[in-house]
Scaffold this motif. Structure first.
Motif, mmCIF file in Angstrom:
data_model
loop_
_atom_site.group_PDB
_atom_site.id
_atom_site.type_symbol
_atom_site.label_atom_id
_atom_site.label_comp_id
_atom_site.label_asym_id
_atom_site.label_seq_id
_atom_site.Cartn_x
_atom_site.Cartn_y
_atom_site.Cartn_z
ATOM 1 N N PHE A 49 0.817 -1.214 0.000
ATOM 2 C CA PHE A 49 0.000 0.000 0.000
ATOM 3 C C PHE A 49 0.850 1.262 0.000
ATOM 4 C CE2 PHE A 49 -2.422 -3.251 2.421
ATOM 5 C CZ PHE A 49 -3.481 -3.406 1.549
ATOM 6 N N LYS A 50 0.324 2.307 -0.650
ATOM 7 C CA LYS A 50 0.966 3.619 -0.663
ATOM 8 C C LYS A 50 -0.086 4.663 -0.321
ATOM 9 C CE LYS A 50 5.192 2.806 -2.474
ATOM 10 N NZ LYS A 50 5.468 1.584 -1.751
ATOM 11 N N LEU A 51 0.333 5.739 0.317
ATOM 12 C CA LEU A 51 -0.578 6.837 0.635
ATOM 13 C C LEU A 51 -0.584 7.843 -0.504
ATOM 14 C CD1 LEU A 51 -0.122 7.914 4.356
ATOM 15 C CD2 LEU A 51 -2.170 7.086 3.252
ATOM 16 N N THR A 52 -1.751 8.368 -0.820
ATOM 17 C CA THR A 52 -1.846 9.442 -1.814
ATOM 18 C C THR A 52 -1.658 10.778 -1.089
ATOM 19 O OG1 THR A 52 -4.221 9.687 -1.527
ATOM 20 C CG2 THR A 52 -3.490 8.113 -3.196
ATOM 21 N N GLY A 53 -1.586 11.835 -1.846
ATOM 22 C CA GLY A 53 -1.411 13.161 -1.262
ATOM 23 C C GLY A 53 -2.581 13.598 -0.401
ATOM 24 N N THR A 54 -3.774 13.096 -0.721
ATOM 25 C CA THR A 54 -4.971 13.479 0.034
ATOM 26 C C THR A 54 -5.248 12.551 1.210
ATOM 27 O OG1 THR A 54 -6.340 12.218 -1.510
ATOM 28 C CG2 THR A 54 -6.091 14.581 -1.940
ATOM 29 N N GLY A 55 -4.357 11.556 1.427
ATOM 30 C CA GLY A 55 -4.511 10.662 2.577
ATOM 31 C C GLY A 55 -5.253 9.376 2.298
ATOM 32 N N LYS A 56 -5.625 9.147 1.047
ATOM 33 C CA LYS A 56 -6.269 7.885 0.696
ATOM 34 C C LYS A 56 -5.188 6.820 0.499
ATOM 35 C CE LYS A 56 -10.120 10.218 -1.506
ATOM 36 N NZ LYS A 56 -10.682 10.644 -2.785
ATOM 37 N N ILE A 57 -5.605 5.558 0.463
ATOM 38 C CA ILE A 57 -4.640 4.469 0.338
ATOM 39 C C ILE A 57 -4.785 3.808 -1.019
ATOM 40 C CG2 ILE A 57 -3.791 2.352 1.374
ATOM 41 C CD1 ILE A 57 -5.184 3.284 3.983
ATOM 42 N N LYS A 58 -3.654 3.725 -1.730
ATOM 43 C CA LYS A 58 -3.612 3.174 -3.070
ATOM 44 C C LYS A 58 -3.184 1.715 -3.003
ATOM 45 C CE LYS A 58 -0.512 4.978 -5.812
ATOM 46 N NZ LYS A 58 0.269 5.803 -6.742
ATOM 47 N N ARG A 59 -3.738 0.895 -3.907
ATOM 48 C CA ARG A 59 -3.380 -0.522 -3.957
ATOM 49 C C ARG A 59 -3.346 -1.009 -5.398
ATOM 50 N NH1 ARG A 59 -7.520 -3.901 -5.429
ATOM 51 N NH2 ARG A 59 -9.613 -3.053 -5.271
ATOM 52 N N LYS A 60 -2.740 -2.166 -5.605
ATOM 53 C CA LYS A 60 -2.718 -2.812 -6.916
ATOM 54 C C LYS A 60 -3.890 -3.786 -7.009
ATOM 55 C CE LYS A 60 1.693 -1.906 -8.429
ATOM 56 N NZ LYS A 60 1.877 -0.934 -9.458
ATOM 57 N N HIS A 61 -4.257 -4.144 -8.222
ATOM 58 C CA HIS A 61 -5.295 -5.150 -8.430
ATOM 59 C C HIS A 61 -4.713 -6.550 -8.287
ATOM 60 C CE1 HIS A 61 -8.849 -2.979 -9.782
ATOM 61 N NE2 HIS A 61 -8.036 -2.126 -10.371
ATOM 62 N N ALA A 62 -5.544 -7.484 -7.870
ATOM 63 C CA ALA A 62 -5.145 -8.893 -7.794
ATOM 64 C C ALA A 62 -5.406 -9.560 -9.146
ATOM 65 C CB ALA A 62 -5.961 -9.580 -6.708
ATOM 66 N N PHE A 63 -5.052 -10.818 -9.264
ATOM 67 C CA PHE A 63 -5.301 -11.656 -10.462
ATOM 68 C C PHE A 63 -4.523 -11.197 -11.691
ATOM 69 C CE2 PHE A 63 -9.236 -11.606 -7.872
ATOM 70 C CZ PHE A 63 -9.180 -12.912 -7.415
#
Length: 65
Positions: free
Chosen positions: A14-28
């Motif tokens: 996981f990575k944090l965005t500038g606005t504080g949301k959490i970014k993730r990659k897709h599975a599969f």
């Protein structure tokens, strides 16, 4: 009192965005790609945000809360 450690698995995923949301990659998207359509594989390439219901758990793993 020792410091609280972040979960190693979470900090890799996981990575944090500038606005504080959490970014993730897709599975599969790692293997058995021959039966998946080009359109589906391309859609899985792009990052997305963690769902609101899972956000609290991920923040706890990253020790943001």
């Amino acid at each position: 009192m020792p410091k609280m450690k972040t979960k190693s698995s979470a900090k890799k995923r996981f990575k944090l965005t500038g606005t504080g949301k959490i970014k993730r990659k897709h599975a599969f998207k790692s293997h058995i790609l021959t039966k998946k359509s080009k359109k589906r594989k391309l859609a899985l390439t792009h990052d997305t945000l963690v769902d609101k219901s899972d956000e609290a758990n991920v923040k706890l793993m990253l020790r943001l809360k």
